[in-house]
Motif scaffolding. Sequence first.
Motif, mmCIF file in Angstrom:
data_model
loop_
_atom_site.group_PDB
_atom_site.id
_atom_site.type_symbol
_atom_site.label_atom_id
_atom_site.label_comp_id
_atom_site.label_asym_id
_atom_site.label_seq_id
_atom_site.Cartn_x
_atom_site.Cartn_y
_atom_site.Cartn_z
ATOM 1 N N GLN A 155 99.917 -9.003 -19.370
ATOM 2 C CA GLN A 155 100.449 -8.876 -18.009
ATOM 3 C C GLN A 155 99.853 -7.665 -17.295
ATOM 4 O O GLN A 155 99.604 -7.709 -16.082
ATOM 5 N N LEU A 173 105.929 -17.011 -14.048
ATOM 6 C CA LEU A 173 105.589 -17.710 -15.285
ATOM 7 C C LEU A 173 106.004 -19.174 -15.252
ATOM 8 O O LEU A 173 105.317 -20.042 -15.800
ATOM 9 N N TYR A 181 98.842 -22.488 -20.008
ATOM 10 C CA TYR A 181 99.458 -22.217 -21.305
ATOM 11 C C TYR A 181 98.833 -23.091 -22.393
ATOM 12 O O TYR A 181 98.341 -24.181 -22.123
ATOM 13 N N PRO A 224 99.713 -17.753 -23.694
ATOM 14 C CA PRO A 224 98.715 -17.660 -22.620
ATOM 15 C C PRO A 224 97.390 -18.303 -23.009
ATOM 16 O O PRO A 224 96.877 -18.067 -24.111
ATOM 17 N N PHE A 229 94.873 -18.099 -17.938
ATOM 18 C CA PHE A 229 96.196 -17.560 -17.636
ATOM 19 C C PHE A 229 96.080 -16.321 -16.761
ATOM 20 O O PHE A 229 96.774 -16.190 -15.748
ATOM 21 N N GLU A 233 97.411 -15.829 -12.781
ATOM 22 C CA GLU A 233 98.366 -14.818 -12.330
ATOM 23 C C GLU A 233 97.776 -13.921 -11.249
ATOM 24 O O GLU A 233 98.496 -13.462 -10.357
#
Length: 236
Positions: A155, A173, A181, A224, A229, A233
Amino acid sequence: MYFSSGDSGDEVVNGLTPQPDYSASDPNVTAVGGTSLLLDKANNRVAETGWETSLDSVDYSGTKAMYSGALPGDFVFGAGGGTSTLFKQPYYQAVAVPSALSKANGSTAMRVVPDIAADADPYTGFYIGQTTGGSFSISAIGGTSLACPLIAGIQAIASQGRGFAIGFANPLLYSMSTSVYRDVVPHSPIHFASTAGGYLGTFEAGDTQYSRYGYDNITGRGTPNGATFVKAEATH
C-alpha cells in the motif's frame, strides 16, 4: 490501519464457536488474512492456498513407523477469519461477500473477515538474517504478523503513484476489479514432510474455514496481483 486477522483460524481449535478476532473484525480497519504460498527455485508461483495448516506426527516407538492419527492430523495454525456477531456488514462488503458468509449467524448481514491477504504460513514464509553478539543466523518467520506488514508495504508503494493518500483502504479495495487480485481457490490436498521425517504436513486442512471462488473468510478478496494491483490503486 491494517490489522492481522490472527493465527488461530476461526478459534474453533480453542474450543470457541467460529468467529473472527478483534481488532481485525472492526469495520473501520483493513483485516489482512494469510496464505500458504509455494514457489519454485526461480520464484515462480506453483500453488497458493488459504493458510490453514495441519501436522500429523510420525510415531517411531513401535516396530513399524506409523502416523499418530488419521490424516491430515491436528490443526496447528492458520489465518483468522469469519463472521462477526457484533459488527453489521459495512457498505463496502455488500456486493463482494456472499450471504452464506455474511448471514452465517442469522438473517442480518454482518462484517466478515478478512479483506485481503498475503503469504503467512511459517512453512512458506520469509527467511530473516540477523547478527546477534557477533554471530549471524537465519530464521523463518510467518503468521499474519508477516502478511499484514507485507500488505502495508504494498500500500505504501501504491500510495507513491497517487495524487492523494489512500487513507482507509477498504472502499478502494472492494471497488477494484477482481482482475487486480489473485483469487485463492479450493485446491486438492498438498502435503509436505519435515526434513527429519518427524511429521507430515497438509496445507489448508483441519479448520472450519475453506477457500472459495471469489471472496472467502481466509483470504478475503485474494492476494495482490503484483504490478497490476499497484497500478490500479494508483489510478483508481
